[in-house]
Design a protein around this motif. Structure first.
Motif, PDB file in Angstrom:
ATOM      1  N   VAL A   1      13.310  35.097   2.019  1.00 62.55           N
ATOM      2  CA  VAL A   1      12.160  34.237   1.736  1.00 62.55           C
ATOM      3  C   VAL A   1      10.928  34.737   2.490  1.00 62.55           C
ATOM      4  O   VAL A   1       9.831  34.837   1.931  1.00 62.55           O
ATOM      5  CB  VAL A   1      12.467  32.771   2.110  1.00 62.55           C
ATOM      6  N   ASN A   2      11.113  35.091   3.768  1.00 62.93           N
ATOM      7  CA  ASN A   2      10.000  35.595   4.566  1.00 62.93           C
ATOM      8  C   ASN A   2       9.481  36.919   4.035  1.00 62.93           C
ATOM      9  O   ASN A   2       8.277  37.187   4.103  1.00 62.93           O
ATOM     10  CB  ASN A   2      10.404  35.753   6.029  1.00 62.93           C
ATOM     11  N   SER A   3      10.358  37.752   3.486  1.00 63.09           N
ATOM     12  CA  SER A   3       9.894  39.027   2.941  1.00 63.09           C
ATOM     13  C   SER A   3       9.019  38.809   1.709  1.00 63.09           C
ATOM     14  O   SER A   3       8.062  39.550   1.488  1.00 63.09           O
ATOM     15  CB  SER A   3      11.075  39.949   2.622  1.00 63.09           C
ATOM     16  N   VAL A   4       9.321  37.791   0.927  1.00 61.06           N
ATOM     17  CA  VAL A   4       8.479  37.458  -0.227  1.00 61.06           C
ATOM     18  C   VAL A   4       7.098  37.015   0.254  1.00 61.06           C
ATOM     19  O   VAL A   4       6.067  37.463  -0.264  1.00 61.06           O
ATOM     20  CB  VAL A   4       9.134  36.367  -1.100  1.00 61.06           C
ATOM     21  N   HIS A   5       7.059  36.177   1.275  1.00 64.24           N
ATOM     22  CA  HIS A   5       5.776  35.739   1.838  1.00 64.24           C
ATOM     23  C   HIS A   5       5.005  36.916   2.417  1.00 64.24           C
ATOM     24  O   HIS A   5       3.782  37.003   2.274  1.00 64.24           O
ATOM     25  CB  HIS A   5       5.989  34.674   2.912  1.00 64.24           C
ATOM     26  N   LEU A   6       5.720  37.824   3.065  1.00 58.35           N
ATOM     27  CA  LEU A   6       5.081  39.006   3.632  1.00 58.35           C
ATOM     28  C   LEU A   6       4.460  39.865   2.533  1.00 58.35           C
ATOM     29  O   LEU A   6       3.325  40.328   2.675  1.00 58.35           O
ATOM     30  CB  LEU A   6       6.107  39.829   4.419  1.00 58.35           C
ATOM     31  N   LEU A   7       5.172  40.057   1.435  1.00 50.55           N
ATOM     32  CA  LEU A   7       4.637  40.860   0.328  1.00 50.55           C
ATOM     33  C   LEU A   7       3.408  40.203  -0.302  1.00 50.55           C
ATOM     34  O   LEU A   7       2.454  40.899  -0.663  1.00 50.55           O
ATOM     35  CB  LEU A   7       5.716  41.099  -0.724  1.00 50.55           C
TER      36      LEU A   7
ATOM     37  N   VAL B   1     -10.470  36.137   4.927  1.00 53.72           N
ATOM     38  CA  VAL B   1      -9.291  36.201   4.060  1.00 53.72           C
ATOM     39  C   VAL B   1      -8.370  37.348   4.465  1.00 53.72           C
ATOM     40  O   VAL B   1      -7.176  37.115   4.714  1.00 53.72           O
ATOM     41  CB  VAL B   1      -9.696  36.284   2.573  1.00 53.72           C
ATOM     42  N   PRO B   2      -8.852  38.596   4.566  1.00 53.11           N
ATOM     43  CA  PRO B   2      -7.933  39.656   4.982  1.00 53.11           C
ATOM     44  C   PRO B   2      -7.473  39.499   6.433  1.00 53.11           C
ATOM     45  O   PRO B   2      -6.330  39.837   6.748  1.00 53.11           O
ATOM     46  CB  PRO B   2      -8.728  40.942   4.790  1.00 53.11           C
ATOM     47  N   ALA B   3      -8.323  38.950   7.303  1.00 52.92           N
ATOM     48  CA  ALA B   3      -7.911  38.738   8.696  1.00 52.92           C
ATOM     49  C   ALA B   3      -6.763  37.732   8.763  1.00 52.92           C
ATOM     50  O   ALA B   3      -5.785  37.933   9.494  1.00 52.92           O
ATOM     51  CB  ALA B   3      -9.087  38.258   9.530  1.00 52.92           C
ATOM     52  N   THR B   4      -6.869  36.671   8.003  1.00 52.86           N
ATOM     53  CA  THR B   4      -5.811  35.671   7.964  1.00 52.86           C
ATOM     54  C   THR B   4      -4.545  36.247   7.352  1.00 52.86           C
ATOM     55  O   THR B   4      -3.434  35.988   7.830  1.00 52.86           O
ATOM     56  CB  THR B   4      -6.276  34.441   7.164  1.00 52.86           C
ATOM     57  N   ALA B   5      -4.689  37.032   6.296  1.00 52.96           N
ATOM     58  CA  ALA B   5      -3.519  37.649   5.663  1.00 52.96           C
ATOM     59  C   ALA B   5      -2.828  38.610   6.629  1.00 52.96           C
ATOM     60  O   ALA B   5      -1.588  38.646   6.688  1.00 52.96           O
ATOM     61  CB  ALA B   5      -3.932  38.373   4.389  1.00 52.96           C
ATOM     62  N   LEU B   6      -3.587  39.373   7.401  1.00 51.86           N
ATOM     63  CA  LEU B   6      -2.974  40.285   8.367  1.00 51.86           C
ATOM     64  C   LEU B   6      -2.249  39.516   9.472  1.00 51.86           C
ATOM     65  O   LEU B   6      -1.160  39.911   9.900  1.00 51.86           O
ATOM     66  CB  LEU B   6      -4.036  41.214   8.961  1.00 51.86           C
ATOM     67  N   CYS B   7      -2.823  38.417   9.919  1.00 54.91           N
ATOM     68  CA  CYS B   7      -2.138  37.578  10.910  1.00 54.91           C
ATOM     69  C   CYS B   7      -0.868  36.975  10.328  1.00 54.91           C
ATOM     70  O   CYS B   7       0.159  36.879  11.010  1.00 54.91           O
ATOM     71  CB  CYS B   7      -3.068  36.475  11.394  1.00 54.91           C
ATOM     72  N   TRP B   8      -0.915  36.585   9.070  1.00 54.76           N
ATOM     73  CA  TRP B   8       0.268  36.033   8.404  1.00 54.76           C
ATOM     74  C   TRP B   8       1.362  37.093   8.300  1.00 54.76           C
ATOM     75  O   TRP B   8       2.538  36.780   8.467  1.00 54.76           O
ATOM     76  CB  TRP B   8      -0.113  35.509   7.019  1.00 54.76           C
ATOM     77  N   ILE B   9       0.983  38.348   8.050  1.00 59.47           N
ATOM     78  CA  ILE B   9       1.960  39.444   8.000  1.00 59.47           C
ATOM     79  C   ILE B   9       2.658  39.576   9.346  1.00 59.47           C
ATOM     80  O   ILE B   9       3.891  39.683   9.409  1.00 59.47           O
ATOM     81  CB  ILE B   9       1.267  40.756   7.591  1.00 59.47           C
TER      82      ILE B   9
ATOM     83  N   VAL C   1       6.691  39.028  10.070  1.00 60.03           N
ATOM     84  CA  VAL C   1       7.546  40.041  10.703  1.00 60.03           C
ATOM     85  C   VAL C   1       8.320  39.398  11.853  1.00 60.03           C
ATOM     86  O   VAL C   1       9.534  39.612  12.005  1.00 60.03           O
ATOM     87  CB  VAL C   1       6.711  41.242  11.180  1.00 60.03           C
ATOM     88  N   GLY C   2       7.636  38.596  12.655  1.00 60.23           N
ATOM     89  CA  GLY C   2       8.307  37.911  13.761  1.00 60.23           C
ATOM     90  C   GLY C   2       9.386  36.954  13.287  1.00 60.23           C
ATOM     91  O   GLY C   2      10.477  36.895  13.871  1.00 60.23           O
ATOM     92  N   THR C   3       9.102  36.208  12.231  1.00 60.99           N
ATOM     93  CA  THR C   3      10.115  35.273  11.727  1.00 60.99           C
ATOM     94  C   THR C   3      11.287  36.014  11.101  1.00 60.99           C
ATOM     95  O   THR C   3      12.431  35.569  11.219  1.00 60.99           O
ATOM     96  CB  THR C   3       9.520  34.289  10.703  1.00 60.99           C
ATOM     97  N   MET C   4      11.028  37.146  10.466  1.00 61.34           N
ATOM     98  CA  MET C   4      12.122  37.930   9.888  1.00 61.34           C
ATOM     99  C   MET C   4      13.044  38.454  10.989  1.00 61.34           C
ATOM    100  O   MET C   4      14.278  38.422  10.847  1.00 61.34           O
ATOM    101  CB  MET C   4      11.570  39.079   9.046  1.00 61.34           C
ATOM    102  N   VAL C   5      12.462  38.925  12.080  1.00 57.83           N
ATOM    103  CA  VAL C   5      13.271  39.404  13.205  1.00 57.83           C
ATOM    104  C   VAL C   5      14.097  38.260  13.783  1.00 57.83           C
ATOM    105  O   VAL C   5      15.306  38.398  14.025  1.00 57.83           O
ATOM    106  CB  VAL C   5      12.367  40.039  14.287  1.00 57.83           C
ATOM    107  N   THR C   6      13.468  37.112  13.992  1.00 55.10           N
ATOM    108  CA  THR C   6      14.170  35.956  14.556  1.00 55.10           C
ATOM    109  C   THR C   6      15.291  35.483  13.642  1.00 55.10           C
ATOM    110  O   THR C   6      16.419  35.255  14.089  1.00 55.10           O
ATOM    111  CB  THR C   6      13.176  34.806  14.816  1.00 55.10           C
TER     112      THR C   6
END
Length: 60
Positions: A42-48, A13-21, A25-30
């Motif tokens: 929207v991506n920042s909400v998912h990141l949080l 669970v935390p490993a997947t959450a860290l990968c999702w973070i 970040v990559g999608t926010m930059v793009t």
């Protein structure tokens, strides 16, 4: 099994959450480079959400 235990390895669970973070970040930059600032929000909400999940599982 605990109340919220779904039989998943606790480390996943935390490993997947860290990968999702990292993915968010990559999608926010793009999206920022493409000028799609609504999607950055929207991506920042998912990141949080992913960060809160990772934090909750790593500190438990």
């Amino acid at each position: 099994m605990g109340k919220l235990d779904a039989g998943i390895a606790p480390v996943m669970v935390p490993a997947t959450a860290l990968c999702w973070i990292l993915l968010m970040v990559g999608t926010m930059v793009t999206h920022g480079r493409l000028g799609r600032f609504k999607l950055v929000t929207v991506n920042s909400v998912h990141l949080l959400l992913a960060a809160s999940i990772a934090w909750g599982h790593l500190t438990a």
